[in-house]
Design an enzyme around this catalytic site. Structure first.
Site, PDB file in Angstrom:
ATOM      1  CG  ASP A  92      -2.136   0.871   1.039  1.00  0.00           C
ATOM      2  OD1 ASP A  92      -2.261   1.515  -0.019  1.00  0.00           O
ATOM      3  OD2 ASP A  92      -2.961   0.937   1.969  1.00  0.00           O
ATOM      4  CG  ASP A 127      -6.238   5.798  -3.491  1.00  0.00           C
ATOM      5  OD1 ASP A 127      -5.302   5.518  -2.714  1.00  0.00           O
ATOM      6  OD2 ASP A 127      -7.336   5.222  -3.434  1.00  0.00           O
ATOM      7  CB  ALA A 195     -13.181   5.151   0.440  1.00  0.00           C
ATOM      8  CB  CYS A 278     -14.996 -22.766  14.912  1.00  0.00           C
ATOM      9  SG  CYS A 278     -13.699 -22.833  13.659  1.00  0.00           S
ATOM     10  CB  CYS A 280     -10.336 -23.941  13.089  1.00  0.00           C
ATOM     11  SG  CYS A 280     -10.162 -23.003  14.626  1.00  0.00           S
TER      12      CYS A 280
END
Length: 491
Positions: A92, A127, A195, A278, A280
């Site tokens: 970024d 940007d 955004a 879960c 996992c």
């Protein structure tokens, strides 16, 4: 298609694709999750992200590296060695810092050149992320600045590094569509939709859908799309169905730091859990009490692991749904997990005509799961086809059997409406539907009757139904003779 992106499978506007990353000579299968790596604070090391969770791509902040003690090391040994990650790395530019703090001391050309120098695979210019509350004038001004910056980097030497062309414009959909066309015209490689994080944080998924749909209209089907800041697994299926290919997540670590536990239905707080819902490795090996009793650092790591397992697992589930052709069924299941997601799904179906252009014409099955299913792209496509068919004479449209007293006898199947009997075994007319259909299904079937009748004004039509609701019958053209079949009322 785009030179670096190749489509493999599709369903709705979602797709499985291959993103070729020449700088590191890697191929990333999309849709893909890019875990955010903070060089200063690594909850899960990049090597573990790659080897344990299967991450093919990650994202880090090139601007932070340029301003930190890591700068010289990154320049001397390269980003891949610095992070110990052999997959693709996106960087970024500092736009987030610009939005948060109002100013950064770097130009788009300078930060892009730095990203290239440290060996980033995908670089990003600076940007301006326009927040949702910004008015149209501000959004247009900031969009013009973003476009100027994209034009300013055209002569920057980026070698084999791919370059992002972000799409901004706030919540103003015409600006988003225009920005997307301009971004595509730059010839740059990947198009992040920026955004949208404030919309997701506020659970405004309907507005998020409208923004993405507008950007997709401007970008077309060939462009790989990154949804900036989208890291919660509850919305992956919805965003993929709209045509998003890349997601980045800092949530896996940030939420873990705050004892928050991600699920595909939303976010839970560890202090409030009696069970871990879960399968996992973390959740199988521990109870909530055991996690709560761990030292802070260890608990944070375990929660971050769980959050990653859930996130990567959801993307695998989405890919399988695309291959099987039931992505919208998965989106609908996720929509039932949270009212904001249901709003997002309904907004998605507002763009059914747009989705229909990319949706495969043939799949294995269509499951009617709720009133929203009546608005799916497959139903729109059938109605468009009805408007192109020609019939004449006396035509029976019936939920029952054929009748020799008529020149032709067509079946009527909610939500699709009329269909020639010869097409009864073709997709999507083989849809699995419940016995107790809702009004919306019959209303859409009536819309199909209208399409057929209005394009065949010389025909004489009779609709024989099994207890259609008045709201549906009111939509049938007045020229149609309506009869009630002597059958069990389906209402």
């Amino acid at each position: 298609m785009n030179d670096v992106f190749e489509l493999r499978s599709a369903d709705a506007a979602g797709r499985i694709g291959e993103l070729r990353v020449p700088q590191s000579d890697t191929v990333v299968e999309t849709p893909a999750l890019m875990p955010v790596v903070n060089p200063n604070l690594q909850t899960i090391s990049p090597a573990r992200l790659e080897n344990e969770f299967g991450a093919e791509i990650c994202i880090t902040n090139g601007y932070i590296i340029s301003q930190s003690d890591y700068r010289e090391e990154a320049l001397s040994k390269g980003l891949h060695d610095l992070l110990d990650f052999s997959g693709a790395i996106m960087t970024d530019s500092g736009s987030f810092q610009l939005a948060e703090y109002g100013e950064i001391d770097v130009t788009s050309a300078e930060i892009l050149e730095f990203q290239y120098q440290i060996g980033s695979d995908i670089g990003t210019p600076v940007d301006i992320p326009t927040p949702p509350e910004a008015g149209r004038e501000r959004a247009a001004d900031e969009l013009a600045t973003t476009q100027d910056r994209l034009e300013s980097i055209q002569d920057v030497d980026t070698g084999a590094m791919l370059v992002n062309a972000p799409v901004q414009g706030g919540v103003h959909t015409d600006l988003r569509e225009r920005a997307a066309r301009d971004a595509r015209a730059t010839g740059l490689d990947i198009h992040p939709i920026g955004a949208v994080v404030p919309l997701m944080n506020a659970y405004e998924y309907g507005k998020m859908v409208d923004v993405i749909a507008a950007a997709k209209r401007g970008l077309g089907v060939a462009s790989p799309v990154h949804l900036f800041g989208a890291g919660h697994p509850m919305m992956f299926a919805l965003a993929v169905a709209l045509g998003c290919d890349l997601f980045d997540s800092a949530a896996y670590a940030l939420y873990a730091r705050d004892d928050r536990y991600l699920t595909v239905r939303g976010t839970e707080r560890l202090p409030e859990l009696d069970y871990l819902p879960c399968e996992c490795p973390v959740c199988v090996a521990h109870t909530p009490d055991e996690l709560r009793a761990m030292p802070d650092d260890e608990r944070e790591t375990r929660l971050a692991q769980h959050n990653l397992y859930v996130s990567f697992g959801e993307l695998r589930r989405i890919k399988q749904a695309i291959r099987r052709g039931d992505l919208l069924e998965l989106v609908e299941a996720r929509a039932r997990g949270h009212p904001a997601m249901l709003d997002g799904y309904r907004a998605l179906l507002d763009h059914a005509d747009q989705l229909e252009k990319e949706d495969p014409a043939s799949k294995d099955a269509f499951f009617y799961l709720s009133a929203e299913s009546a608005r799916r792209p497959e139903v729109r496509r059938h109605h468009e086809r009805l408007a192109r068919l020609s019939v004449d004479g006396e035509i029976l449209l019936t939920e029952g059997d054929t009748n020799a007293a008529y020149d032709e006898s067509w079946r009527v199947v909610p939500p699709f409406g009329p269909l020639p009997r010869a097409l009864s075994e073709t997709y999507p007319l083989t849809a699995e539907v419940p016995d107790r259909m809702d009004e919306q299904a019959y209303e859409q079937a009536a819309e199909g009757v209208r399409r057929l009748v209005e394009t065949n004004s010389d025909g004489e039509f009779t609709l024989a139904h099994r207890g259609w609701p008045e709201s549906a019958l009111a939509r049938v053209p007045s020229a149609v003779h309506i009869e009630r079949l002597d059958a069990v009322d389906r209402q």
